[in-house]
Write a protein that holds these residues in place. Structure first.
Motif, PDB file in Angstrom:
ATOM      1  N   HIS A   4      -6.262  -8.549   6.536  1.00 24.12           N
ATOM      2  CA  HIS A   4      -6.740  -8.190   7.570  1.00 24.12           C
ATOM      3  C   HIS A   4      -5.951  -6.953   8.126  1.00 24.12           C
ATOM      4  O   HIS A   4      -6.058  -6.568   9.244  1.00 24.12           O
ATOM      5  CB  HIS A   4      -6.477  -9.338   8.462  1.00 24.12           C
ATOM      6  CG  HIS A   4      -7.085 -10.463   8.050  1.00 24.12           C
ATOM      7  ND1 HIS A   4      -8.757 -10.825   8.167  1.00 24.12           N
ATOM      8  CD2 HIS A   4      -6.739 -11.639   7.614  1.00 24.12           C
ATOM      9  CE1 HIS A   4      -8.868 -11.779   7.590  1.00 24.12           C
ATOM     10  NE2 HIS A   4      -7.683 -12.311   7.213  1.00 24.12           N
ATOM     11  N   GLU A   7      -8.182  -4.353  10.171  1.00 21.73           N
ATOM     12  CA  GLU A   7      -8.718  -5.060  11.360  1.00 21.73           C
ATOM     13  C   GLU A   7      -7.396  -4.836  12.270  1.00 21.73           C
ATOM     14  O   GLU A   7      -7.726  -4.129  13.472  1.00 21.73           O
ATOM     15  CB  GLU A   7      -8.971  -6.357  11.344  1.00 21.73           C
ATOM     16  CG  GLU A   7     -10.365  -6.536  10.704  1.00 21.73           C
ATOM     17  CD  GLU A   7     -10.167  -6.772   9.055  1.00 21.73           C
ATOM     18  OE1 GLU A   7      -8.938  -6.479   8.630  1.00 21.73           O
ATOM     19  OE2 GLU A   7     -11.273  -7.099   8.643  1.00 21.73           O
ATOM     20  N   ARG A   8      -6.212  -5.023  11.940  1.00 20.85           N
ATOM     21  CA  ARG A   8      -5.114  -4.960  12.777  1.00 20.85           C
ATOM     22  C   ARG A   8      -4.814  -3.721  13.038  1.00 20.85           C
ATOM     23  O   ARG A   8      -4.431  -3.214  14.232  1.00 20.85           O
ATOM     24  CB  ARG A   8      -3.776  -5.483  12.267  1.00 20.85           C
ATOM     25  CG  ARG A   8      -3.901  -7.024  11.975  1.00 20.85           C
ATOM     26  CD  ARG A   8      -3.618  -7.919  13.431  1.00 20.85           C
ATOM     27  NE  ARG A   8      -3.599  -9.092  13.146  1.00 20.85           N
ATOM     28  CZ  ARG A   8      -2.708  -9.931  13.631  1.00 20.85           C
ATOM     29  NH1 ARG A   8      -1.933  -9.413  14.361  1.00 20.85           N
ATOM     30  NH2 ARG A   8      -2.815 -11.410  13.154  1.00 20.85           N
TER      31      ARG A   8
END
Length: 66
Positions: A4, A7-8
């Motif tokens: 992820h 996204e982060r």
């Protein structure tokens, strides 16, 4: 291994180059991690988790069976 990181990074409004500089790798390394073409070392995984103030498990999902 799914992750992820993209996204982060997006939530933090950072470029790949910004994140790479913050954790001491190249932009190409961040790109490869985000595209699931490279699994980071445990040291880099810890650096990324520390940077995003989260657990490694929040960033990386090894998709273990069982």
């Amino acid at each position: 291994m799914r992750n992820h990181v993209r996204e982060r990074r997006g939530e933090a409004d950072l470029s790949q180059a910004d994140l790479a500089a913050a954790v001491g790798v190249t932009r190409q390394t961040i790109n490869a991690i985000e595209r699931d073409r490279y699994d980071p070392s445990i040291e880099l995984a810890f650096k990324l988790a520390d940077f995003f103030d989260c657990r490694i498990e929040d960033l990386f999902d090894p998709e273990l069976d069982g």
